[in-house]
Design a protein around this motif. Structure first.
Motif, PDB file in Angstrom:
ATOM      1  N   GLU A 264      -6.575  -0.293   8.070  1.00  0.00           N
ATOM      2  CA  GLU A 264      -6.577  -1.558   8.779  1.00  0.00           C
ATOM      3  C   GLU A 264      -7.545  -1.562   9.966  1.00  0.00           C
ATOM      4  O   GLU A 264      -7.532  -0.685  10.794  1.00  0.00           O
ATOM      5  CB  GLU A 264      -5.166  -1.805   9.307  1.00  0.00           C
TER       6      GLU A 264
ATOM      7  N   GLU B 140       0.407   4.901  -0.327  1.00  0.00           N
ATOM      8  CA  GLU B 140      -0.690   3.932  -0.281  1.00  0.00           C
ATOM      9  C   GLU B 140      -0.490   2.911   0.823  1.00  0.00           C
ATOM     10  O   GLU B 140      -1.449   2.423   1.418  1.00  0.00           O
ATOM     11  CB  GLU B 140      -0.835   3.238  -1.632  1.00  0.00           C
ATOM     12  N   ALA B 141       0.770   2.632   1.099  1.00  0.00           N
ATOM     13  CA  ALA B 141       1.045   1.688   2.184  1.00  0.00           C
ATOM     14  C   ALA B 141       0.507   2.258   3.490  1.00  0.00           C
ATOM     15  O   ALA B 141      -0.178   1.580   4.240  1.00  0.00           O
ATOM     16  CB  ALA B 141       2.542   1.432   2.285  1.00  0.00           C
ATOM     17  N   LEU B 142       0.793   3.519   3.709  1.00  0.00           N
ATOM     18  CA  LEU B 142       0.310   4.163   4.932  1.00  0.00           C
ATOM     19  C   LEU B 142      -1.210   4.185   4.951  1.00  0.00           C
ATOM     20  O   LEU B 142      -1.835   3.873   5.961  1.00  0.00           O
ATOM     21  CB  LEU B 142       0.866   5.586   5.019  1.00  0.00           C
TER      22      LEU B 142
ATOM     23  N   ARG C  25       1.043  -3.761 -11.802  1.00  0.00           N
ATOM     24  CA  ARG C  25       1.098  -2.327 -11.534  1.00  0.00           C
ATOM     25  C   ARG C  25       2.515  -1.789 -11.482  1.00  0.00           C
ATOM     26  O   ARG C  25       2.774  -0.674 -11.930  1.00  0.00           O
ATOM     27  CB  ARG C  25       0.399  -2.040 -10.215  1.00  0.00           C
ATOM     28  N   ASP C  26       3.430  -2.548 -10.936  1.00  0.00           N
ATOM     29  CA  ASP C  26       4.789  -2.048 -10.791  1.00  0.00           C
ATOM     30  C   ASP C  26       5.787  -3.108 -11.257  1.00  0.00           C
ATOM     31  O   ASP C  26       5.782  -4.237 -10.775  1.00  0.00           O
ATOM     32  CB  ASP C  26       5.039  -1.714  -9.321  1.00  0.00           C
TER      33      ASP C  26
ATOM     34  N   LYS D 187       8.498   3.371  -2.740  1.00  0.00           N
ATOM     35  CA  LYS D 187       7.805   3.909  -3.912  1.00  0.00           C
ATOM     36  C   LYS D 187       6.307   4.052  -3.638  1.00  0.00           C
ATOM     37  O   LYS D 187       5.673   4.969  -4.146  1.00  0.00           O
ATOM     38  CB  LYS D 187       8.048   2.941  -5.080  1.00  0.00           C
ATOM     39  N   HIS D 188       5.785   3.137  -2.856  1.00  0.00           N
ATOM     40  CA  HIS D 188       4.341   3.144  -2.629  1.00  0.00           C
ATOM     41  C   HIS D 188       4.022   3.515  -1.192  1.00  0.00           C
ATOM     42  O   HIS D 188       2.999   3.102  -0.650  1.00  0.00           O
ATOM     43  CB  HIS D 188       3.755   1.781  -2.972  1.00  0.00           C
TER      44      HIS D 188
ATOM     45  N   ASN E  92      -3.047  -3.793  -4.329  1.00  0.00           N
ATOM     46  CA  ASN E  92      -2.565  -2.874  -5.364  1.00  0.00           C
ATOM     47  C   ASN E  92      -1.416  -3.454  -6.169  1.00  0.00           C
ATOM     48  O   ASN E  92      -0.542  -2.726  -6.630  1.00  0.00           O
ATOM     49  CB  ASN E  92      -2.108  -1.559  -4.740  1.00  0.00           C
TER      50      ASN E  92
ATOM     51  N   TYR F 188      10.247  -1.065  -3.326  1.00  0.00           N
ATOM     52  CA  TYR F 188       8.818  -1.065  -3.625  1.00  0.00           C
ATOM     53  C   TYR F 188       8.055  -0.329  -2.539  1.00  0.00           C
ATOM     54  O   TYR F 188       7.182   0.488  -2.802  1.00  0.00           O
ATOM     55  CB  TYR F 188       8.329  -2.511  -3.725  1.00  0.00           C
ATOM     56  N   PHE F 189       8.436  -0.644  -1.314  1.00  0.00           N
ATOM     57  CA  PHE F 189       7.751  -0.028  -0.190  1.00  0.00           C
ATOM     58  C   PHE F 189       7.874   1.487  -0.223  1.00  0.00           C
ATOM     59  O   PHE F 189       6.894   2.212  -0.066  1.00  0.00           O
ATOM     60  CB  PHE F 189       8.308  -0.583   1.116  1.00  0.00           C
TER      61      PHE F 189
ATOM     62  N   MET G  59      -3.181   2.179   3.476  1.00  0.00           N
ATOM     63  CA  MET G  59      -3.634   0.807   3.699  1.00  0.00           C
ATOM     64  C   MET G  59      -3.537   0.446   5.178  1.00  0.00           C
ATOM     65  O   MET G  59      -4.430  -0.150   5.754  1.00  0.00           O
ATOM     66  CB  MET G  59      -2.764  -0.137   2.874  1.00  0.00           C
ATOM     67  N   LEU G  60      -2.448   0.868   5.784  1.00  0.00           N
ATOM     68  CA  LEU G  60      -2.261   0.555   7.195  1.00  0.00           C
ATOM     69  C   LEU G  60      -3.255   1.322   8.066  1.00  0.00           C
ATOM     70  O   LEU G  60      -3.758   0.819   9.053  1.00  0.00           O
ATOM     71  CB  LEU G  60      -0.827   0.887   7.613  1.00  0.00           C
TER      72      LEU G  60
ATOM     73  N   ARG H 146       4.264  -5.633   8.356  1.00  0.00           N
ATOM     74  CA  ARG H 146       2.983  -6.232   7.964  1.00  0.00           C
ATOM     75  C   ARG H 146       2.661  -5.891   6.517  1.00  0.00           C
ATOM     76  O   ARG H 146       2.114  -6.714   5.789  1.00  0.00           O
ATOM     77  CB  ARG H 146       1.857  -5.732   8.879  1.00  0.00           C
ATOM     78  N   PHE H 147       3.001  -4.671   6.112  1.00  0.00           N
ATOM     79  CA  PHE H 147       2.776  -4.291   4.721  1.00  0.00           C
ATOM     80  C   PHE H 147       3.543  -5.220   3.774  1.00  0.00           C
ATOM     81  O   PHE H 147       2.983  -5.801   2.849  1.00  0.00           O
ATOM     82  CB  PHE H 147       3.206  -2.837   4.500  1.00  0.00           C
ATOM     83  N   LYS H 148       4.818  -5.390   4.049  1.00  0.00           N
ATOM     84  CA  LYS H 148       5.626  -6.282   3.201  1.00  0.00           C
ATOM     85  C   LYS H 148       5.113  -7.711   3.239  1.00  0.00           C
ATOM     86  O   LYS H 148       5.004  -8.380   2.206  1.00  0.00           O
ATOM     87  CB  LYS H 148       7.084  -6.288   3.660  1.00  0.00           C
TER      88      LYS H 148
ATOM     89  N   ILE I 106       8.673  -3.569 -10.538  1.00  0.00           N
ATOM     90  CA  ILE I 106       9.538  -4.102  -9.475  1.00  0.00           C
ATOM     91  C   ILE I 106       9.107  -5.519  -9.118  1.00  0.00           C
ATOM     92  O   ILE I 106       9.945  -6.402  -8.916  1.00  0.00           O
ATOM     93  CB  ILE I 106       9.484  -3.208  -8.215  1.00  0.00           C
ATOM     94  N   LEU I 107       7.805  -5.732  -9.065  1.00  0.00           N
ATOM     95  CA  LEU I 107       7.353  -7.070  -8.709  1.00  0.00           C
ATOM     96  C   LEU I 107       7.698  -8.072  -9.806  1.00  0.00           C
ATOM     97  O   LEU I 107       7.939  -9.246  -9.524  1.00  0.00           O
ATOM     98  CB  LEU I 107       5.857  -7.059  -8.402  1.00  0.00           C
TER      99      LEU I 107
ATOM    100  N   SER J  96       4.281  -2.452  11.785  1.00  0.00           N
ATOM    101  CA  SER J  96       3.264  -2.161  10.772  1.00  0.00           C
ATOM    102  C   SER J  96       3.857  -2.183   9.371  1.00  0.00           C
ATOM    103  O   SER J  96       3.217  -2.634   8.419  1.00  0.00           O
ATOM    104  CB  SER J  96       2.615  -0.814  11.061  1.00  0.00           C
TER     105      SER J  96
END
Lengths: 120, 120
Positions: B105, B97-99, A76-77, B93-94, A60, B90-91, B101-102, A7-9, A79-80, A4
DNA sequence: ATCGCATATTCAATTATTCTTATATACGGA
DNA sequence: TCCGTATATAAGAATAATTGAATATGCGAT
């Protein structure tokens, strides 16, 4: 790390995996812009720009700010932004092959590989 | 920057835009591995692993080295390792929201937005 | 309320990705 | 040579992404 989380990444990368969206983010990396400014600078159809912004918004990646009639978007960030910078560095480093790859684009001659050769 | 250059970058991101390929790259970031080792560690079907490796190979993201019967793959440029590290940052940090978002799902309740609200 | 502008969404058609299964190729050893 | 193992490719079905056209929404001004 679980599926999971990957999948986020993957979702983030997928959002970045379109030339138009890269163009949009490279603009937003510099400063906040309204949709119409983006359309103008990148010569996009309004509906198309809005759809791509929706993709970025849903992840986001990009932040909308409403001001009267229009919507201003920002990255937003940072980092991107750094990720994009790394990609620029990567691109320069592999400029030659990138160009070759682009030149090859559209060709579909299969060029069967010789025996004993490592795959393409 | 031209469209063609953006297509190059988009192609790289697209190659990264799959959970399995991210898993593969996270393994290769540590050290070179053979296809069978990758299959074993990630519980992949041989054919599927090979297809995903082909995607990475065609973008020159990954480098095959033949040794007797098997093929060992390695990450070609550490910059992409850095990109993955940034994504990890990044993951984290967020994470929240990642959770979220998941968790969301799979839901398809449309939740019509209230007037005056900024788009989702 | 109605108009005009900026932005968002929907729909249908097209095109691209992904998975599974089956088959092909390359290699080392007997 | 033939066999077994490792890897790659092909083909087809299922799914997802992209696009353009049409429509909808939200807002400010009149």
């Amino acid at each position: 790390m679980q599926e999971s989380l990957r999948r986020f990444k993957a979702g983030i990368f997928q959002a970045l995996a379109h030339p138009t969206r890269i163009a949009i983010l490279e603009q937003l990396k510099e400063r906040e812009l309204s949709v119409s400014e983006l359309c103008e600078r990148l010569a996009l159809e309004q509906a198309n720009a809005s759809q791509h912004l929706a993709v970025l918004r849903h992840r986001n990646i990009v932040l909308p700010r409403k001001e009267g009639n229009q919507v201003h978007y920002s990255l937003r960030d940072p980092i991107l932004g750094q990720v994009l910078d790394l990609m620029r560095e990567y691109f320069h480093k592999h400029l030659e092959e990138a160009l070759a790859m682009l030149r090859e684009e559209g060709k579909e001659s299969v060029a069967p590989r010789r025996r004993n050769e490592v795959p393409r």
